[in-house]
Design a protein around this motif. Structure first.
Motif, short mmCIF file in Angstrom:
data_model
loop_
_atom_site.label_atom_id
_atom_site.label_comp_id
_atom_site.label_asym_id
_atom_site.label_seq_id
_atom_site.Cartn_x
_atom_site.Cartn_y
_atom_site.Cartn_z
N ALA A 1 -36.72 21.96 8.38
CA ALA A 1 -37.52 22.86 8.61
C ALA A 1 -38.36 23.89 7.33
O ALA A 1 -38.98 23.98 7.85
CB ALA A 1 -36.94 24.19 10.02
N GLU A 2 -36.71 24.25 6.57
CA GLU A 2 -37.13 24.43 5.15
C GLU A 2 -38.49 23.60 4.52
O GLU A 2 -39.38 24.34 3.86
CB GLU A 2 -36.33 24.74 3.98
CG GLU A 2 -35.50 25.94 4.83
CD GLU A 2 -36.48 26.91 4.22
OE1 GLU A 2 -36.08 27.94 2.82
OE2 GLU A 2 -37.02 27.59 4.93
N MET A 3 -37.66 22.17 4.41
CA MET A 3 -39.18 21.11 4.36
C MET A 3 -40.61 21.29 4.27
O MET A 3 -41.38 21.60 3.95
CB MET A 3 -38.74 19.79 4.46
CG MET A 3 -37.37 19.50 3.45
SD MET A 3 -37.46 17.37 3.31
CE MET A 3 -36.80 17.18 5.26
N PHE A 4 -39.99 21.64 6.02
CA PHE A 4 -42.40 21.43 6.43
C PHE A 4 -42.46 22.57 6.32
O PHE A 4 -43.48 22.89 5.99
CB PHE A 4 -41.37 21.36 8.47
CG PHE A 4 -42.73 21.45 9.03
CD1 PHE A 4 -43.58 20.16 9.31
CD2 PHE A 4 -43.30 22.48 9.67
CE1 PHE A 4 -44.45 19.96 9.58
CE2 PHE A 4 -44.58 22.29 10.27
CZ PHE A 4 -45.29 21.14 10.41
N ARG A 5 -42.06 24.01 5.89
CA ARG A 5 -42.40 25.15 5.93
C ARG A 5 -42.94 25.26 4.04
O ARG A 5 -44.12 25.96 4.18
CB ARG A 5 -41.04 26.36 5.79
CG ARG A 5 -41.88 28.33 5.43
CD ARG A 5 -40.76 28.67 5.22
NE ARG A 5 -39.74 28.72 4.18
CZ ARG A 5 -40.28 28.78 2.77
NH1 ARG A 5 -40.74 29.84 2.63
NH2 ARG A 5 -39.45 28.86 1.49
N VAL A 6 -42.14 24.73 3.53
CA VAL A 6 -42.99 24.58 1.97
C VAL A 6 -44.04 23.62 2.03
O VAL A 6 -44.52 23.81 0.23
CB VAL A 6 -42.09 24.68 1.25
CG1 VAL A 6 -41.05 25.65 0.94
CG2 VAL A 6 -41.08 23.10 1.19
N HIS B 1 -32.59 27.88 2.32
CA HIS B 1 -33.07 29.25 2.38
C HIS B 1 -33.76 28.42 0.69
O HIS B 1 -33.76 29.34 0.05
CB HIS B 1 -32.64 29.89 2.55
CG HIS B 1 -31.64 30.46 3.65
ND1 HIS B 1 -32.50 30.61 4.74
CD2 HIS B 1 -30.04 29.97 3.81
CE1 HIS B 1 -31.11 30.85 5.96
NE2 HIS B 1 -30.15 30.23 4.74
N LEU B 2 -35.23 27.52 0.73
CA LEU B 2 -35.52 27.03 -0.48
C LEU B 2 -36.50 29.08 -1.07
O LEU B 2 -36.91 28.97 -0.75
CB LEU B 2 -36.21 26.23 -0.46
CG LEU B 2 -35.94 24.74 0.42
CD1 LEU B 2 -36.97 24.29 0.81
CD2 LEU B 2 -35.23 24.51 -1.05
N PRO B 3 -35.87 28.98 -2.02
CA PRO B 3 -36.82 30.73 -2.88
C PRO B 3 -37.79 29.71 -3.43
O PRO B 3 -38.47 28.93 -4.76
CB PRO B 3 -35.36 29.57 -4.86
CG PRO B 3 -35.48 28.65 -4.79
CD PRO B 3 -34.91 28.26 -3.02
N VAL B 4 -38.56 29.02 -2.38
CA VAL B 4 -40.07 28.39 -3.02
C VAL B 4 -40.94 29.11 -1.36
O VAL B 4 -40.89 29.54 -0.28
CB VAL B 4 -39.84 26.87 -2.59
CG1 VAL B 4 -41.84 26.50 -2.40
CG2 VAL B 4 -39.22 25.84 -3.57
N ALA B 5 -42.29 29.26 -1.65
CA ALA B 5 -43.81 30.18 -1.32
C ALA B 5 -43.66 28.30 -0.04
O ALA B 5 -43.44 27.53 -0.43
CB ALA B 5 -45.03 29.82 -2.05
N THR B 6 -44.41 29.53 1.29
CA THR B 6 -44.57 28.75 2.10
C THR B 6 -45.92 27.67 1.49
O THR B 6 -46.60 28.46 0.96
CB THR B 6 -44.56 29.63 3.01
OG1 THR B 6 -43.69 30.11 3.68
CG2 THR B 6 -45.61 29.11 4.56
N ALA B 7 -45.88 26.68 2.15
CA ALA B 7 -47.11 26.37 2.42
C ALA B 7 -47.89 25.96 0.70
O ALA B 7 -48.48 26.29 0.27
CB ALA B 7 -48.00 26.67 3.31
N SER B 8 -46.76 25.29 -0.33
CA SER B 8 -47.03 25.61 -1.27
C SER B 8 -47.02 24.35 -2.44
O SER B 8 -47.20 24.97 -3.29
CB SER B 8 -46.36 26.93 -2.20
OG SER B 8 -44.49 26.82 -2.71
N VAL B 9 -46.47 23.82 -1.70
CA VAL B 9 -46.34 21.99 -2.33
C VAL B 9 -46.76 21.02 -1.83
O VAL B 9 -46.67 20.75 -0.79
CB VAL B 9 -44.61 21.83 -2.79
CG1 VAL B 9 -43.68 22.70 -3.02
CG2 VAL B 9 -43.86 21.65 -1.38
#
Length: 262
Positions: A160-165, A132-140
């Motif tokens: 899945a979280e890596m792909f999301r961010v 549950h990464l505390p990082v915005a979607t498509a931000s890195v």
């Protein structure tokens, strides 16, 4: 008896909290072999003070596969004492940004203190879990990680979280411990083996498929270490360090409507 995900998390967190406070290594753990000087180029390590450059629990150098560019935004999963974040900051420069996420409060404190001493304003550290990464979607632009994903029970959630961010067209460069074949059940139920980056090692093809199911393309997985080493050289059932790269597909531009001829 199988360990629950919560038991694994609690044991790993306590183990690495102790390492953060003592500045020691994890003994027989694969995560401490080799030492930083044998993994990272000397011309990079010399730019950091010894107490920072000498503290690493990684299994390889993910930055060698990341090919970071000035101005990029980088996310480090399981940032520990911050070594990979600081080395990444040297590559992305002041126009870039590096975010480290770690679940162990003592590691986050250690990394923040080091960042303050180094004066690297483009680096920040956040407490959080890889599922549950505390990082915005498509931000890195780039996700890196060093010998950490194997410590997480639900690796598909991490993928899945890596792909999301990641932004469309973004990439991952991961150093992790994996295995060809299967591990003994007794090892997988040993909390010490989890903390030593052994029990949680994912099977090579399972790792590859997990990334592809998450949406990644161009997935590559090669053994870390000497040049020319391939999976064919790796023995079955023995965990080993690997470098894993993949890409999030770029957005396909919408087609331009065709104007019918007059």
């Amino acid at each position: 008896m199988d360990l629950t995900p919560e038991e694994i998390r609690n044991f790993v967190q306590a183990w690495y909290g102790t390492l953060a406070q003592n500045g020691g290594c994890c003994g027989s753990s694969a995560c401490c072999e080799p030492q930083p000087a044998a993994v990272y180029p000397a011309d990079l390590l010399v730019q950091l003070p010894p107490e920072v450059a000498g503290f690493s629990l990684g299994c390889a150098n993910p930055l060698a596969a990341a090919h970071l560019q000035p101005g990029e935004r980088v996310l480090d999963l399981g940032s520990g004492g911050g070594l990979d974040c600081f080395l990444a900051a040297l590559q992305v420069g002041e126009r870039g940004q590096v975010i480290g996420v770690d679940m162990t409060p003592a590691m986050v404190r250690r990394a923040r203190q080091a960042a303050a001493r180094l004066g690297l304003r483009q680096v920040e550290f956040r407490h959080g879990y890889l599922e549950h990464l505390p990082v915005a979607t498509a931000s890195v632009d780039v996700v890196i990680s060093n010998c950490v994903i194997n410590l997480v029970p639900d690796k598909n959630r991490v993928f899945a979280e890596m792909f999301r961010v990641l932004r469309p067209g973004g990439r991952i460069a991961i150093a992790d411990v994996v295995v060809k074949g299967s591990l003994p059940a007794s090892l997988q139920a040993d909390p010490l083996a989890w903390s030593a980056c052994l029990a949680g090692a994912l099977e090579v093809e399972t790792y590859r498929r997990g990334l592809e199911v998450a949406g990644f393309v161009q997935v590559t997985l090669i053994p870390a270490g000497e040049a020319g080493l391939t999976l064919d050289h790796i023995a079955e059932g023995i965990p080993f360090s690997a470098l894993i790269t993949a890409f999030k597909p770029a957005l396909t531009p919408p087609s331009t409507p065709q104007t019918a001829p007059a």
